[in-house]
Design an enzyme around this catalytic site. Structure first.
Site, PDB file in Angstrom:
ATOM      1  N   GLY A  98       0.801  -1.233   0.000  1.00 41.28           N
ATOM      2  CA  GLY A  98       0.000   0.000   0.000  1.00 41.28           C
ATOM      3  C   GLY A  98       0.826   1.272   0.000  1.00 41.28           C
ATOM      4  N   ALA A  99       2.102   1.180  -0.394  1.00 44.79           N
ATOM      5  CA  ALA A  99       2.969   2.367  -0.376  1.00 44.79           C
ATOM      6  C   ALA A  99       3.113   2.989  -1.754  1.00 44.79           C
ATOM      7  CB  ALA A  99       4.339   1.998   0.190  1.00 44.79           C
ATOM      8  N   ASP A 148       1.508  -1.361 -13.274  1.00 44.07           N
ATOM      9  CA  ASP A 148       2.246  -2.095 -12.249  1.00 44.07           C
ATOM     10  C   ASP A 148       2.652  -3.481 -12.742  1.00 44.07           C
ATOM     11  OD1 ASP A 148       1.399   0.128 -10.919  1.00 44.07           O
ATOM     12  OD2 ASP A 148      -0.042  -0.912  -9.641  1.00 44.07           O
TER      13      ASP A 148
HETATM   14  C1  GLA Z   1      -2.015   2.658  -9.484  1.00 44.33           C
HETATM   15  C2  GLA Z   1      -2.601   1.728 -10.551  1.00 44.33           C
HETATM   16  C3  GLA Z   1      -1.894   1.927 -11.879  1.00 44.33           C
HETATM   17  C4  GLA Z   1      -1.841   3.399 -12.275  1.00 44.33           C
HETATM   18  C5  GLA Z   1      -1.333   4.253 -11.121  1.00 44.33           C
HETATM   19  C6  GLA Z   1      -1.386   5.724 -11.410  1.00 44.33           C
HETATM   20  O1  GLA Z   1      -0.701   2.292  -9.212  1.00 44.33           O
HETATM   21  O2  GLA Z   1      -2.481   0.384 -10.145  1.00 44.33           O
HETATM   22  O3  GLA Z   1      -2.543   1.158 -12.882  1.00 44.33           O
HETATM   23  O4  GLA Z   1      -3.090   3.852 -12.729  1.00 44.33           O
HETATM   24  O5  GLA Z   1      -2.065   4.011  -9.930  1.00 44.33           O
HETATM   25  O6  GLA Z   1      -0.490   6.050 -12.418  1.00 44.33           O
END
Ligand code: GLA
Length: 329
Positions: A98-99, A148
């Site tokens: 969650g960071a 991500d």
């Molecule tokens: C979170 C989401 C990503 C992206 C970012 C913002 O990390 O998981 O898909 O949208 O926010 O850039």
């Protein structure tokens, strides 16, 4: 067969809240990640920090908490034809949850790798990333983009990944040797379930002018940042970071007073640029410093604010390794 799998977290250098509208992102896979030492089994049985999860090999069955992620990954892979072979193993992470460092994406990816390996089932990295992205939505209902999961799978040591989230075309941009990337955790915890993440996505799709302006200008900033990196022009990169943070704060409204203060603290401490990274509403900032004074800058930031921080090392994307469970150095 016992094998160890490892998936990195990521720091997004720039291109925030652009992925789910098909824009550009520029993440770096980092040395902090999630490891899973596992072997084939009848069902999926995983333990992390003493918390156990059991679901059927195809992901069906009742689960809650973090168990929703492996269950959803197994269900997505089953839909793609993965044979229902289970896996039993232990998860160990040095990536904080969650960071804003892509912890749920890394968890999905490491579980997906293990599930594919035990069933002798192969997917291209981008197919795997897309399956994990769908799993995120299935698990917790967050309509996130592919940032991500793509970073965790396609990252390369020494480079940032430039990904066009519309076409999935990508290339790697070499990071200047003398540039250090700092990550500082604000300690403010976000869970995008129930946060404004889904709201922002809906507002963007509805055409809210400020939200649209952020995305358009942020895509331009990614292009400019790539050019600056290629010229090794760290000063320009710093001003692009400043504009990105201001846009996320004022137009997209995903910053918090704590994140704003942390960005200020980083600049006061001698960082060459700083901005919030990840989804916002808490989480971490990313800052740039010269390689030689990176440790000193980080210490100064941590003295003023922040709970924990790292001079992050770039890493290769997720891998299977036999033997030692440590991430690559
Ligand atoms: C979170 C989401 C990503 C992206 C970012 C913002 O990390 O998981 O898909 O949208 O926010 O850039």
């Amino acid at each position: 067969m016992e094998a160890t799998f490892w998936a990195p977290g990521r720091v997004n250098l720039i291109g925030e809240h652009t992925d789910y509208s098909g824009g550009l992102v520029l993440p770096v896979a980092i040395h902090l990640g999630i490891g899973l030492t596992a072997q084939p089994a009848d069902r999926i049985a995983l333990v992390s920090e003493g918390e156990r999860v059991h679901v059927a090999a195809d992901g069906s069955g009742e689960t809650d908490g973090w168990g929703r992620y492996p269950a959803a990954v197994a269900q997505e892979l089953a839909a793609l034809g993965r044979p229902a072979v289970g896996v039993e193993g232990v998860i160990q992470a040095d990536l904080p949850r969650g960071a804003g460092l892509g912890s749920s994406g890394a968890l999905e990816v490491v579980v997906a790798l293990a599930l594919c390996a035990v069933a002798d089932f192969e997917l291209e990295p981008l197919e795997l990333a897309l399956a994990c992205q769908r799993a995120e939505r299935r698990a917790v209902g967050v309509p996130s983009g592919i940032l991500d999961q793509a970073a965790s799978l396609l990252g390369r040591k020494g480079s940032a990944l430039l990904l066009d989230c519309g076409t999935l075309e990508h290339r790697w941009i070499e990071l200047p040797e003398r540039l250090a990337i700092l990550v500082v955790d604000s300690g403010e915890r976000h869970a995008h379930e129930g946060s404004g993440y889904g709201d922002r996505r809906r507002e963007l799709e509805a055409g809210d002018p400020r939200r649209v302006r952020h995305v358009q200008t942020e895509n331009e900033r990614v292009r400019a940042a790539v050019e600056a990196l290629e010229r090794q022009d760290v000063q320009t990169l710093g001003s692009i970071f400043a504009a990105s943070h201001a846009s996320l704060r004022d137009d997209y409204e995903v910053s918090t007073p704590t994140l704003d203060r942390l960005v200020e603290a980083a600049l006061d401490a001698g960082a060459l640029g700083a901005r919030l990274t990840g989804g916002g509403f808490g989480g971490s900032i990313v800052a740039l410093a010269g390689r030689d004074d990176a440790d000193a800058v980080l210490q100064r930031i941590l003295e003023r604010a922040g709970t924990q921080g790292w001079v992050v090392r770039s890493a290769d994307g997720a891998i299977q390794r036999r033997g030692r469970p440590e991430p690559p150095s």
